[in-house]
Each structure stands twice: as C-alpha cells, then as structure tokens.
Design a protein around this motif. Structure first.
Motif, PDB file in Angstrom:
ATOM      1  N   ASP A  50       0.345 -20.504   3.713  1.00 16.52           N
ATOM      2  CA  ASP A  50       0.919 -19.848   2.862  1.00 16.52           C
ATOM      3  C   ASP A  50       0.113 -18.276   2.566  1.00 16.52           C
ATOM      4  O   ASP A  50       0.972 -17.261   2.421  1.00 16.52           O
ATOM      5  N   ALA A  51      -0.989 -18.334   2.750  1.00 15.22           N
ATOM      6  CA  ALA A  51      -1.886 -17.125   2.910  1.00 15.22           C
ATOM      7  C   ALA A  51      -1.505 -16.404   3.724  1.00 15.22           C
ATOM      8  O   ALA A  51      -1.528 -15.117   3.806  1.00 15.22           O
ATOM      9  N   ALA A  52      -1.150 -16.777   4.958  1.00 11.18           N
ATOM     10  CA  ALA A  52      -0.846 -16.012   6.196  1.00 11.18           C
ATOM     11  C   ALA A  52       0.370 -15.408   6.130  1.00 11.18           C
ATOM     12  O   ALA A  52       0.661 -14.301   6.265  1.00 11.18           O
ATOM     13  N   LYS A  53       1.485 -16.069   5.378  1.00  9.74           N
ATOM     14  CA  LYS A  53       2.631 -15.591   5.178  1.00  9.74           C
ATOM     15  C   LYS A  53       2.708 -14.542   4.045  1.00  9.74           C
ATOM     16  O   LYS A  53       3.645 -13.272   4.188  1.00  9.74           O
ATOM     17  N   ALA A  54       2.095 -14.693   3.442  1.00  2.82           N
ATOM     18  CA  ALA A  54       1.624 -13.679   2.213  1.00  2.82           C
ATOM     19  C   ALA A  54       1.141 -12.325   2.746  1.00  2.82           C
ATOM     20  O   ALA A  54       1.529 -11.203   2.528  1.00  2.82           O
ATOM     21  N   ALA A  55      -0.019 -12.562   3.738  1.00  3.70           N
ATOM     22  CA  ALA A  55      -0.570 -11.414   4.282  1.00  3.70           C
ATOM     23  C   ALA A  55       0.355 -10.692   5.152  1.00  3.70           C
ATOM     24  O   ALA A  55       0.487  -9.512   5.373  1.00  3.70           O
ATOM     25  N   ALA A  56       1.316 -11.531   5.852  1.00  5.27           N
ATOM     26  CA  ALA A  56       2.411 -10.917   6.864  1.00  5.27           C
ATOM     27  C   ALA A  56       3.427 -10.015   5.827  1.00  5.27           C
ATOM     28  O   ALA A  56       3.993  -9.242   6.391  1.00  5.27           O
ATOM     29  N   ASP A  57       3.755 -10.862   4.976  1.00 12.14           N
ATOM     30  CA  ASP A  57       4.699 -10.022   3.773  1.00 12.14           C
ATOM     31  C   ASP A  57       4.056  -8.766   3.493  1.00 12.14           C
ATOM     32  O   ASP A  57       4.716  -7.704   3.271  1.00 12.14           O
ATOM     33  N   ALA A  58       2.753  -9.038   2.975  1.00 13.29           N
ATOM     34  CA  ALA A  58       2.354  -7.689   2.432  1.00 13.29           C
ATOM     35  C   ALA A  58       2.062  -6.579   3.649  1.00 13.29           C
ATOM     36  O   ALA A  58       2.478  -5.338   3.287  1.00 13.29           O
ATOM     37  N   ALA A  59       1.794  -6.964   4.821  1.00 13.49           N
ATOM     38  CA  ALA A  59       1.795  -5.987   6.008  1.00 13.49           C
ATOM     39  C   ALA A  59       3.247  -5.472   6.317  1.00 13.49           C
ATOM     40  O   ALA A  59       3.293  -4.221   6.637  1.00 13.49           O
ATOM     41  N   LYS A  60       4.163  -6.362   6.066  1.00 11.00           N
ATOM     42  CA  LYS A  60       5.552  -5.857   6.436  1.00 11.00           C
ATOM     43  C   LYS A  60       5.773  -4.724   5.230  1.00 11.00           C
ATOM     44  O   LYS A  60       6.372  -3.736   5.633  1.00 11.00           O
ATOM     45  N   ALA A  62       3.728  -3.101   3.580  1.00 13.24           N
ATOM     46  CA  ALA A  62       2.819  -1.820   3.759  1.00 13.24           C
ATOM     47  C   ALA A  62       3.661  -0.762   4.928  1.00 13.24           C
ATOM     48  O   ALA A  62       3.833   0.276   4.784  1.00 13.24           O
ATOM     49  N   ALA A  63       4.103  -1.826   5.991  1.00  8.54           N
ATOM     50  CA  ALA A  63       4.810  -1.035   7.110  1.00  8.54           C
ATOM     51  C   ALA A  63       5.679  -0.251   6.815  1.00  8.54           C
ATOM     52  O   ALA A  63       6.324   0.839   7.015  1.00  8.54           O
ATOM     53  N   ASP A  64       6.866  -0.902   6.061  1.00  9.83           N
ATOM     54  CA  ASP A  64       7.997  -0.500   5.359  1.00  9.83           C
ATOM     55  C   ASP A  64       7.543   0.701   4.430  1.00  9.83           C
ATOM     56  O   ASP A  64       8.217   1.812   4.620  1.00  9.83           O
ATOM     57  N   ALA A  65       6.665   0.608   3.678  1.00 12.26           N
ATOM     58  CA  ALA A  65       6.279   1.827   2.827  1.00 12.26           C
ATOM     59  C   ALA A  65       5.752   3.040   3.682  1.00 12.26           C
ATOM     60  O   ALA A  65       6.147   4.195   3.420  1.00 12.26           O
ATOM     61  N   ALA A  66       5.141   2.686   4.837  1.00 13.96           N
ATOM     62  CA  ALA A  66       4.518   3.703   5.723  1.00 13.96           C
ATOM     63  C   ALA A  66       5.752   4.343   6.457  1.00 13.96           C
ATOM     64  O   ALA A  66       5.787   5.321   6.472  1.00 13.96           O
ATOM     65  N   LYS A  67       6.793   3.659   6.580  1.00  7.74           N
ATOM     66  CA  LYS A  67       8.039   4.052   7.399  1.00  7.74           C
ATOM     67  C   LYS A  67       8.680   5.029   6.572  1.00  7.74           C
ATOM     68  O   LYS A  67       9.175   6.144   6.775  1.00  7.74           O
TER      69      LYS A  67
END
Length: 118
Positions: free
Chosen positions: A1-11, A13-18
């Motif tokens: 669950d924590a890994a999925k949340a981290a992946a969602d947060a990274a995604k 952050a990537a969308d925000a960066a784009k």
C-alpha cells in the motif's frame, strides 16, 4: 500500500513537473513572440526616424531655396528703388534736356512692372 502511494505521489509529481515544463515552454514562446514584436517595433521606429530625417533635409533645402528667392526679389526691389531715386535726382538737376530725359526715363520706369516674374 505504501509503495502504491509512493508511486502515485511520484506520478503526481511527474505530472506536475510536466505541467510546469509545459507552462515554462509556453512562457518562453510568449517571451520570444514579445521579443519579435519589440524587434519589429524597433525596426519600424528606425524607419520612421530615417523618414523624418529625409523630410527634415527636404524642408531645409526648401527653406534655403525660399531664402534665396526672397533675397533675389529684395535685390530687384532695391535696384528698382535706387534707379528711381537716381532718375528723380537727375530730373531736378542739370540742364533742360538732361532733366527732361530723366523725367521721361522715370515715367517709363514707373510704368513698368517693378518686379517682373522671370
């Protein structure tokens, strides 16, 4: 669950960066367009300045021509007045023949156009 949340947060952050990159690119393009407009306005201003300088030179030339023409008219007028005064003086002095000759010349001079257009 924590890994999925981290992946969602990274995604996210990537969308925000784009999105930030896209905004920066749009801002850069707008700045380039503004720069191109400024360059065009500067070129237009330089062309207008050159036009104004040319018109000023034309005006100076016309002013000089006007002053020369005015000086010519003044010279003709002065010559006419001097000749009139000379003939008036001659018509009052000297012998009968020279006075009558001067009066005749004065009458002819006064009947002429004092400033003929040539």
């Amino acid at each position: 669950d924590a890994a999925k949340a981290a992946a969602d947060a990274a995604k996210a952050a990537a969308d925000a960066a784009k999105a930030a990159a896209a905004a920066a690119k749009a801002s850069e393009e707008a700045a380039k367009a503004d720069e191109a407009k400024a360059i065009q306005r500067e070129a237009d201003a330089k062309a207008s300045e050159q036009e104004a300088v040319a018109r000023e030179a034309d005006a100076v030339t016309a002013q000089k021509e006007l002053e020369a023409a005015l000086a010519e008219v003044k010279a003709q007028e002065d010559a006419y007045n001097a000749k009139t005064e000379q003939l008036k003086k001659k018509s009052e002095e000297g012998g009968v023949v020279s006075r009558n000759k001067a009066k005749n010349e004065l009458a002819q001079l006064e009947n002429e156009d004092p400033l003929p257009l040539r």
